[in-house]
Scaffold this motif. Structure first.
Motif, short mmCIF file in Angstrom:
data_model
loop_
_atom_site.label_atom_id
_atom_site.label_comp_id
_atom_site.label_asym_id
_atom_site.label_seq_id
_atom_site.Cartn_x
_atom_site.Cartn_y
_atom_site.Cartn_z
N ARG A 84 0.87 -1.17 0.00
CA ARG A 84 0.00 0.00 0.00
C ARG A 84 0.91 1.22 0.00
N TYR A 85 0.65 2.14 -0.92
CA TYR A 85 1.50 3.32 -1.07
C TYR A 85 0.72 4.59 -0.75
N PRO A 86 1.36 5.54 -0.07
CA PRO A 86 0.70 6.82 0.22
C PRO A 86 0.23 7.48 -1.08
N GLY A 87 -0.96 8.05 -1.03
CA GLY A 87 -1.50 8.73 -2.20
C GLY A 87 -2.32 7.83 -3.11
N PHE A 88 -2.35 6.52 -2.83
CA PHE A 88 -3.14 5.59 -3.62
C PHE A 88 -4.11 4.89 -2.68
N GLU A 89 -5.39 5.11 -2.88
CA GLU A 89 -6.43 4.54 -2.03
C GLU A 89 -6.72 3.10 -2.48
N ALA A 90 -6.32 2.14 -1.67
CA ALA A 90 -6.51 0.73 -1.99
C ALA A 90 -7.69 0.16 -1.22
N ASP A 91 -8.36 -0.83 -1.80
CA ASP A 91 -9.44 -1.51 -1.09
C ASP A 91 -8.85 -2.54 -0.12
N ASP A 92 -9.71 -3.32 0.51
CA ASP A 92 -9.22 -4.27 1.52
C ASP A 92 -8.34 -5.37 0.94
N LYS A 93 -8.37 -5.59 -0.37
CA LYS A 93 -7.51 -6.58 -1.02
C LYS A 93 -6.17 -5.98 -1.45
N GLY A 94 -6.05 -4.64 -1.36
CA GLY A 94 -4.84 -3.98 -1.80
C GLY A 94 -4.91 -3.47 -3.22
N VAL A 95 -6.10 -3.49 -3.83
CA VAL A 95 -6.28 -3.07 -5.21
C VAL A 95 -6.66 -1.59 -5.25
N VAL A 96 -5.95 -0.84 -6.07
CA VAL A 96 -6.28 0.57 -6.31
C VAL A 96 -7.21 0.61 -7.51
N GLY A 104 -7.27 5.11 -14.48
CA GLY A 104 -6.35 4.10 -15.00
C GLY A 104 -6.84 2.71 -14.69
N PRO A 105 -5.99 1.72 -14.91
CA PRO A 105 -6.38 0.34 -14.65
C PRO A 105 -6.48 0.07 -13.15
N ALA A 106 -7.24 -0.95 -12.78
CA ALA A 106 -7.20 -1.46 -11.40
C ALA A 106 -5.83 -2.11 -11.24
N ILE A 107 -5.14 -1.80 -10.14
CA ILE A 107 -3.76 -2.26 -9.99
C ILE A 107 -3.46 -2.60 -8.54
N ALA A 108 -2.65 -3.62 -8.34
CA ALA A 108 -2.18 -4.00 -7.01
C ALA A 108 -0.69 -4.29 -7.13
N TRP A 109 0.08 -3.72 -6.20
CA TRP A 109 1.54 -3.88 -6.23
C TRP A 109 2.00 -4.87 -5.17
N PHE A 110 3.06 -5.60 -5.50
CA PHE A 110 3.70 -6.52 -4.56
C PHE A 110 5.18 -6.55 -4.88
N THR A 111 5.96 -7.17 -4.02
CA THR A 111 7.40 -7.22 -4.26
C THR A 111 7.88 -8.66 -4.37
N ASP A 112 9.00 -8.82 -5.06
CA ASP A 112 9.67 -10.13 -5.09
C ASP A 112 10.51 -10.24 -3.82
N PRO A 113 11.13 -11.39 -3.56
CA PRO A 113 11.92 -11.54 -2.33
C PRO A 113 13.08 -10.54 -2.21
#
Length: 128
Positions: free
Chosen positions: A91-103, A108-117
Motif C-alpha cells: 500500500r502506497y501513500p496517495g493511492f487509495e486501496a481496497d481491503d484486497k490492496g487493489v487501487v 487508469g487500470p485497477a492495480i495492485a503492487w507486490f514485491t519479489d523476495p
C-alpha cells in the motif's frame, strides 16, 4: 536502428535461488537457470514470449519503481490466488486501496503492487 532487434530487459536480485522459486513456483513463469558459480543467472520467459534477464548482485538495491506488470482479466481472482501463494500486497501513500490492496482509480487500470523476495516492485493490473 533497433526496431527489429530482440531487445530484453533485466534486473538484479540478492538471492538467485529465492528469485527462481518466487518467479517459477509462486508466479508460475518459465524460469531457466544458466551459468556456474558467480556467473549464474536466470531467464524468465513471460506469457508474451518476451524474456527477462535476472542476475545476482551482492550490493543489490531494490528498484524504486515497478519492474514488471502482469495484465489479467480478473484482478480480484489474481490477487486472491497470489495471496494464497503467500504474496503480500503493498500500500502506497496517495493511492487509495481496497481491503484486497487493489487501487481502483477511474483514471487508469485497477492495480495492485507486490514485491519479489529482493524487494523489486511488481504489479498485477486489469484494464478497464
Amino acid at each position: 536502428m533497433f526496431g527489429r532487434t530482440k531487445a530484453f530487459s533485466g534486473f538484479s536480485v540478492n538471492d538467485l535461488g529465492e528469485a527462481r522459486r518466487f518467479y517459477g513456483d509462486t508466479l508460475g513463469l518459465q524460469v531457466e537457470e544458466t551459468g556456474e558459480g558467480d556467473m549464474r543467472m536466470l531467464t524468465l520467459t513471460l506469457g508474451s514470449g518476451a524474456r527477462v534477464f535476472v542476475y545476482p548482485k551482492d550490493d543489490h538495491a531494490p528498484a524504486g519503481f515497478t519492474i514488471l506488470n502482469f495484465p489479467v482479466d480478473d484482478i480480484d481472482a489474481a490477487v486472491t490466488e497470489l495471496e494464497r501463494r503467500g504474496v503480500t500486497f503493498e500500500r502506497y501513500p496517495g493511492f487509495e486501496a481496497d481491503d484486497k490492496g487493489v487501487v481502483r482509480d477511474e483514471r487508469g487500470p485497477a492495480i495492485a503492487w507486490f514485491t519479489d523476495p529482493a524487494g523489486n516492485v511488481l504489479s498485477v493490473l486489469q484494464e478497464r
